[in-house]
Design an enzyme around this catalytic site. Structure first.
Site, PDB file in Angstrom:
ATOM      1  N   TYR B 246     -12.634 -14.414  -7.850  1.00 54.01           N
ATOM      2  CA  TYR B 246     -11.377 -12.795  -8.614  1.00 54.01           C
ATOM      3  C   TYR B 246     -12.081 -13.527  -9.526  1.00 54.01           C
ATOM      4  CZ  TYR B 246      -8.193 -11.198 -11.296  1.00 54.01           C
ATOM      5  OH  TYR B 246      -7.188 -10.599 -12.262  1.00 54.01           O
ATOM      6  N   ASP B 331      -4.125 -19.595  -3.902  1.00 49.72           N
ATOM      7  CA  ASP B 331      -3.365 -17.348  -4.711  1.00 49.72           C
ATOM      8  C   ASP B 331      -3.401 -17.202  -3.642  1.00 49.72           C
ATOM      9  OD1 ASP B 331      -4.678 -15.744  -7.480  1.00 49.72           O
ATOM     10  OD2 ASP B 331      -3.347 -15.379  -6.090  1.00 49.72           O
ATOM     11  N   ILE B 333      -2.037 -14.104  -3.051  1.00 48.78           N
ATOM     12  CA  ILE B 333      -1.564 -13.003  -3.771  1.00 48.78           C
ATOM     13  C   ILE B 333      -2.134 -12.248  -2.366  1.00 48.78           C
ATOM     14  CG2 ILE B 333      -3.061 -12.166  -4.642  1.00 48.78           C
ATOM     15  CD1 ILE B 333      -0.861 -11.243  -6.845  1.00 48.78           C
ATOM     16  N   LYS B 369       0.003  -6.880  -4.781  1.00 49.95           N
ATOM     17  CA  LYS B 369      -0.468  -6.274  -3.904  1.00 49.95           C
ATOM     18  C   LYS B 369      -0.092  -6.304  -2.920  1.00 49.95           C
ATOM     19  CE  LYS B 369      -4.035  -7.356  -6.636  1.00 49.95           C
ATOM     20  NZ  LYS B 369      -5.417  -6.890  -7.753  1.00 49.95           N
TER      21      LYS B 369
END
Lengths: 447, 532
Positions: B246, B331, B333, B369
Site C-alpha cells: 500500500y 494490517d 483493514i 474499508k
C-alpha cells in the site's frame, strides 16, 4: 520517579519508553487524586474539587439548545440527495469547505471583525494539541528550539517536544511587571540557545495566556513581532482562549496587528485555535492552524492526514458556527458569564486574604500564595500544594508545573463546575486560610 | 529523520540577498590598508581576515533583515497593496511572501514538494476533473482510490432511522449531549471500545474474541500505523514489508518517524505470495548494511494484490519474528471485504502456543474499508503488549476520534442485526461487482492475480507496456489518465518489482457502470495492441 515497567523481551522505541510525555508531574498527579476521590454535591461532598482542568461548562446550555432546535445539524435528512454519500466517503485533508468557512467566520467574529480569515488558510486538526505538535514538526528540526514564555501550559512539554525531538527554551517572566514578556527576556532566551549551539526556530505564545488568565498587550505583541522579524524566526500564537476574554475589546490578536500593517512579514506568523475552550466542546477534538505562509499551509494540510476530524463532526459544527445570530449571542453571553465567575472567585479569594494577578480572560485565575511559603522555593511550593490537594481537597495546579520561575503561584480553574461547587471550594479556602492565620497567631504568641 | 539544519534553505536565501560588491568593497578597503602597507605582521595578517569575515557576516545579516520588509516577488510589491480591497479573499496572500524566506524544517521542505508518486498524482488529477454521469461525462473515473460505495444505502437508511437518538440522546442524562462534549479518554470511550472489539471479533475471521482493554482507537488507520512506527522502532531502524504494498505505508510509517521500510519482493510466479526465504534474505542483507530491523509490516488481506496469508504462513511468520526477536504488524483493514471462497485467518488466531510471545504482535483495523466510512475517521490499534498500549494511549491525544462520532458509530456497531445484514450484503455485492469487472477485463485480454479479498483487482498489463520497464508502465498509466480518463494505480507506486501491474479499484462502481469503464479500458488496450 521512574515508572517500573516490566520490559518484555521484544524492545520498544525510545519514544515509547521516554518520559517526555511528562505525565508524572504534579499537574497530572493532582488529576489522579481527583480521579480517585471526585467531589459530588450529593454523593461525595468531601471529595476533591477539580480546579485543575480548564474546561468551560458555563455556556454549554446554549450549545445544547441549538442542537436540539436544529436537528438538521446532526441528521442527514434535509441534505441534498447524495449528500450523505459524499460525507461518509469524504476524507480529503482540505476539510469540508462549509466547515472551514464557518471556522473562519467564527474566528473573525471573536475578534470583532478586526481581522479577516480566509477559509483556504484554515487547516483542520483533531484538537489544538495536534495543531501545536504539527506546527512544531513543520517549523523545527529535531534538536532545534522554540522559545516559550513562562509560566506556560504544562501540556506543551509533551505536545511540542515528545515526538518532535524539539526543545523548549523558557522566556522568563515574573511578577515585577505582571509576568509580561519583555524584549530583554526574549533576547536572554535567544542567547541561551546560542550559547548551547541550539537553533531557535520560533517563539510560541498563548494569548490570552494560560495560566495567567490575561491577554497580552498590543505593545508587547508588537515587540514580539519585531523580535521574530529581526531574528528571522516564526511566531506561533495559540489563541485558544480568544473567545474567553471577558470583554471583546480587551483581546488583541496578532491577526489584527498584521492586518493593520497590510500583512507585511505575515508569512512567519501562525495562529492556533480550537473549540475546546470557547465553545466548551473538548470532546469534539476540533483544532485549527491558520497560517499566512503558503508552504506551511500546504505542508500542514498534508500532515493533517494523521489527525483528521471526522466529516460527521465537521458537518455538525459547520451548521452551528455558520449561524451568525447564534454565534454572536453565544460569544457575548459566554464572555459575560466568564466575567461573572471570575469576579465571584476573586471576591471569595480576596475576602480570604489571597491576591491574584489581575486577569481579563480564560477559565482560571493566577493565585499568589507566596506569602504562605515556608521557603521561597519549588519544594516550598509543593509543600504548600500537598495539603491543599489532600487535606483541603482542592486540585489546583502549582506554578512549578507551569515552569514559573517564581514559587508560590497557583492556577485555579473556575469554569468547570457549578456556582454551588465554586462556593464550596471558596469556603474550603476560607477555612484553610483562617486555620493558617490562627496557627501563625498561636505560634507568634508562644514566642 | 537526521538532525540536519535546513542550511540549504538559508544559503539560498542569503544568495538572493547578497549585497552589491561595491558596498562591501568600501568596507573592505580601510582595514586592508594596514596589511597592504606591510604593517602588523603575522598577527594582523591572520586577525584582519577574521575581522573582515566577521564584518561581512554582520553586514549580510543586517541587510537580510532590512530586505525582509520588501518582498522579492515583483507581483507582490508593497505599492500594489492599497489597490486591493480589504474584504477580498485572502488568496491574494498567496502571491505575496509565499516563497517562505523564514526557514521551515527539513521535513516540511520534503513534504511541501509536489508529490512525485503516481498514486497521489492520480488522486489530484481526478480531483481536478472528476467524472460525473450528468455534469462531466468526460471526466476522469476514479479507480485509484480504494473506497467502497456499494453499501452506502444501507448505512444511510440506518442513520436516518436512528441518528437523532444515537447522537443527541434520550432523557437519560448519561446519553445526552452533555456526555459527549466533555473531555473523553483520548484512546476512546468504553462504549466505543466495546463496540469495536465486538465488531472485530465478528469480522476478523470470527474465531477470536478481541478484548476491549487491548484496543486503542484513533482517527483512522493512518495514525494507528504511525503510532506503531513511533513505538516499535527508533529513527534509522527499519521494518521489512512484503511488496507490492500500500503506497500510504511510505507516508504513514516513515515520514515523521525516520523509520525505514525495506521491501521484500514477491513475484507473479507464485501469485505474489510471501516466502520466509525472501524474508530471511532481506533480513540478513539489512544486517550486513548495519540496519537494525525491528519488525515486519504487512496487510492481510493484501493490498494491492488481494490475496490472503494462510494459517501455515502466519505460523511461520510468528516463528520468524520470535527467532529474530522482532515485532509483527498485521494490517487487517480489509478482513471484512471478502469475496472469494477462502476463509480469512487473523494473526490473532495463531498465537495460542505457549512458546509464542504475544507481546510482539500488533493488529491495525478500521472502518474505512469494510464499513465504508472513511470520512468518519475510525481506526484501531490492537496489541497484546501492555507497554505499547500504555505508550500508544498517550499518543492518541494527537489523533482522537470526536465523541459524537464515537457515540454514533458505537450505536451503529452495537445493532447486531444491522451489522450482520451489512456484512453479508457487502460481501455479496463485492463478489458480484468483482466477478463482472474481472470478466470485463479478461475479455480485453487482461488477466488478474488470483485474489479473494479487498476492493480491487491486481491486473497484469505487462504485455501492453513498451518498453518492459517502469518507464513503460508509467507511460501506460499516463495514457489511461489522459486518453481513457481512468485513474488507476501503477505497480511502481506500490513498489512492485515486476513492471506492468496495476491496481484497479472496482467498488466505486455499480454493475451498470462496468460496461462504460471496460469500454474506456478498451480504448487504450486497442491502441497499445495495434502499436505493439
Amino acid at each position: 520517579m521512574a515508572i517500573e515497567i516490566e520490559q518484555p523481551c521484544v524492545e520498544l522505541s525510545n519514544v515509547a519508553v521516554s518520559e517526555t510525555h511528562g505525565e508524572d508531574s504534579p499537574y497530572f498527579a493532582g488529576w489522579k487524586a481527583y480521579d480517585e476521590n471526585p467531589y459530588d454535591e450529593l454523593t461525595n461532598p468531601s471529595g476533591v474539587i477539580q480546579m485543575g482542568l480548564a474546561e468551560n461548562q458555563v455556556s454549554f446550555d446554549m450549545v445544547e439548545k441549538y442542537l436540539e432546535q436544529h436537528p438538521e445539524a446532526s441528521t442527514w435528512g434535509k441534505g441534498a440527495p447524495g449528500w450523505f454519500r459524499e460525507n461518509a466517503l469524504f476524507q480529503d485533508y482540505h476539510g469540508l469547505k462549509s466547515f472551514r468557512t464557518a471556522m473562519a467566520s467564527f474566528m473573525q467574529q471573536i475578534r470583532g471583525g478586526r481581522a479577516k480569515f480566509d477559509p483556504d488558510r484554515v487547516v483542520l486538526t483533531a484538537g489544538a494539541t495536534a495543531a501545536n505538535e504539527l506546527l512544531t514538526f513543520i517549523l523545527a528540526n529535531p534538536g532545534d528550539a522554540l522559545l516559550v514564555p513562562t509560566p506556560y501550559y504544562p501540556g506543551f512539554d509533551r505536545d511540542l517536544c515528545w515526538r518532535t525531538g524539539v526543545k523548549i527554551i523558557p522566556i522568563h517572566c515574573d511578577s515585577s511587571n505582571n509576568f509580561q514578556i519583555t524584549p530583554k527576556a526574549l533576547e536572554a532566551a535567544y542567547q541561551q540557545a546560542v550559547s548551547t549551539y541550539t537553533k531557535v526556530r520560533a517563539v510560541l505564545i498563548t494569548n490570552p495566556s494560560n495560566p495567567l488568565g490575561a491577554t497580552i498587550q498590543r505593545s508587547v505583541l508588537e515587540d514580539i513581532l519585531e523580535f521574530v522579524t529581526r531574528k528571522n524566526i516564526h511566531l506561533v500564537s495559540d489563541e485558544i482562549y480568544s473567545g474567553s476574554a471577558f470583554s471583546a475589546d480587551e483581546f488583541v490578536s496578532v491577526a489584527e496587528i498584521l492586518e493593520a500593517r497590510d500583512y507585511k512579514d505575515a508569512e512567519r506568523v501562525h495562529i492556533v485555535y480550537s473549540l475546546s475552550k470557547d465553545l466548551g466542546l473538548p470532546g469534539f477534538r476540533v483544532g485549527t492552524i491558520y497560517s499566512y505562509n503558503d508552504r506551511v499551509v500546504t505542508t500542514a494540510r498534508r500532515m493533517s492526514s494523521f489527525t483528521l476530524i471526522s466529516s460527521q463532526t465537521q458537518h455538525l459544527l459547520a451548521t452551528m458556527l455558520s449561524d451568525e445570530e447564534f454565534t454572536e449571542n453565544y460569544i457575548k453571553t459566554n464572555r459575560e458569564r466568564l466575567r461573572k465567575r471570575y469576579e465571584m472567585i476573586i471576591d471569595g479569594l480576596t475576602s480570604s486574604g489571597i491576591e491574584c494577578l489581575k486577569g481579563n480572560a480564560g477559565l482560571f485565575c493566577w493565585m499568589n500564595l507566596s506569602p504562605l511559603l515556608e521557603k521561597p522555593t519549588r519544594e516550598g511550593e509543593l509543600e504548600l500544594w500537598n495539603p491543599i490537594l489532600h487535606e483541603v481537597r482542592l486540585n489546583i495546579s502549582p506554578g512549578s508545573s507551569c515552569h514559573c520561575s517564581e514559587p508560590g503561584w497557583f492556577r485555579v480553574c473556575f469554569a468547570n463546575m457549578s456556582e454551588q461547587t465554586l462556593e464550596v471550594a471558596l469556603d474550603r479556602i476560607r477555612n484553610f486560610m483562617h486555620e493558617r492565620a490562627s496557627v501563625n497567631r498561636s505560634l507568634f504568641s508562644n514566642r | 529523520m537526521t538532525q540536519t539544519r535546513s542550511t540549504a534553505t538559508e544559503t539560498d536565501d542569503q544568495k538572493n540577498r547578497s549585497p552589491s560588491s561595491g558596498a562591501t568593497g568600501m568596507k573592505l578597503i580601510v582595514p586592508l590598508q594596514g596589511v597592504v602597507q606591510g604593517r602588523g605582521g603575522l598577527l594582523l595578517g591572520s586577525l584582519i581576515p577574521c575581522a573582515l569575515f566577521y564584518f561581512l557576516q554582520l553586514y549580510l545579516k543586517r541587510n537580510r533583515s532590512k530586505n525582509s520588509s520588501n518582498p522579492p516577488s515583483p507581483s507582490a510589491s508593497s505599492s500594489n497593496l492599497p489597490e486591493l480591497p480589504r474584504s477580498s479573499s485572502r488568496t491574494n496572500l498567496s502571491s505575496r511572501g509565499s516563497i517562505g524566506r523564514v526557514p521551515v524544517s527539513s521535513l516540511a521542505n520534503m513534504i511541501a514538494k509536489p508529490d512525485s508518486s503516481p498514486y497521489y498524482i492520480g488522486l489530484e488529477r481526478v480531483f481536478l476533473d472528476p467524472y460525473d454521469p450528468v455534469n462531466n461525462p468526460d471526466g476522469i473515473i476514479q479507480l485509484g482510490l480504494s473506497a467502497n460505495k456499494l453499501c452506502l444505502d444501507l448505512i444511510e437508511k440506518w442513520l436516518s432511522a436512528n441518528v437523532k437518538e444515537s447522537l443527541i440522546g434520550t432523557d437519560d442524562v448519561s446519553l445526552s449531549i452533555n456526555g459527549i462534549a466533555a473531555y473523553q479518554p483520548f484512546d476512546g470511550t468504553e462504549e466505543m471500545k466495546m463496540a469495536m472489539s465486538n465488531f472485530m471479533s465478528l469480522v476478523l475471521g470470527g474465531s477470536v474474541k478481541f478484548d476491549p482493554s487491548n484496543i486503542i482507537l484513533t482517527s483512522g488507520g493512518t495514525p494507528a500505523i504511525e503510532i506503531l512506527s513511533f513505538c516499535l522502532a527508533d529513527q534509522g531502524n527499519a521494518f521489512l514489508v512484503p511488496s507490492p504494498y500500500y503506497p500510504g505505508f511510505d507516508r504513514d510509517f516513515r515520514w515523521r518517524t525516520g523509520v525505514d521500510l525495506i521491501p521484500v519482493y514477491c513475484r507473479s510466479t507464485d501469485n505474489f505470495s510471501l516466502s520466509i526465504t525472501a524474508l530471511e534474505q532481506a533480513y540478513s542483507q539489512a544486517r550486513k548494511r548495519g540496519v537494525k530491523v525491528r519488525g515486519i509490516l504487512f496487510s492481510n488481506p493484501s493490498n494491492p494484490v488481494g490475496n490472503l496469508l494462510s494459517q501455515d504462513m502466519l505460523h511461520s511468520l510468528v516463528e520468524f519474528a520470535q527467532e529474530k526477536n522482532i515485532h509483527i504488524i498485521s494490517d487487517e483493514i480489509y478482513a471484512g471485504s471478502m469475496y472469494g471462497s477462502e476463509k480469512f485467518v487473523s494473526i490473532a488466531e495463531v498465537l495460542d502456543l505457549e512458546y509464542i510471545d504475544k507481546s510482539r504482535v500488533h493488529i491495525i483495523y478500521g472502518l474505512s474499508k469494510d464499513f465504508a466510512l472513511p470520512g468518519f475517521r475510525v481506526g484501531a490499534l490492537y496489541s497484546f503488549n501492555e507497554s505499547v498500549l500504555a505508550a500508544a494511549k498517550k499518543l492518541t491525544r494527537f489523533c482522537s476520534i470526536p465523541a459524537p462520532t464515537q457515540r454514533l458509530v458505537a450505536s451503529m456497531l452495537s445493532d447486531q442485526r444491522f451489522v450482520q445484514e451489512y456484512i453479508s450484503t457487502n460481501q455479496k455485492r463485492i463478489r458480484e461487482v468483482h466477478k463482472e469487472f474481472e470478466a470485463g477485463l479478461n475479455k480485453l485480454g487482461i488477466k488478474c492475480a488470483k485474489s479473494s479479498a479487498g476492493v480491487y483487482c491486481w491486473a497484469d498489463m505487462s504485455e501492453l507496456i513498451r518498453p518492459y520497464s517502469e518507464k513503460g508502465e508509467l507511460d501506460l498509466w499516463e495514457k489511461f489518465l489522459s486518453v481513457a480518463k481512468i485513474s488507476i494505480t501503477p505497480g511502481s507506486a506500490c513498489h512492485c518489482i515486476e513492471p506492468g501491474w496495476f491496481r484497479i479499484c472496482f467498488t466505486t462502481l455499480d454493475l451498470e457502470d462496468i460496461p462504460l469503464v471496460i469500454e474506456r479500458f478498451g480504448r487504450v488496450v486497442e491502441t497499445c495492441k495495434s502499436s505493439g
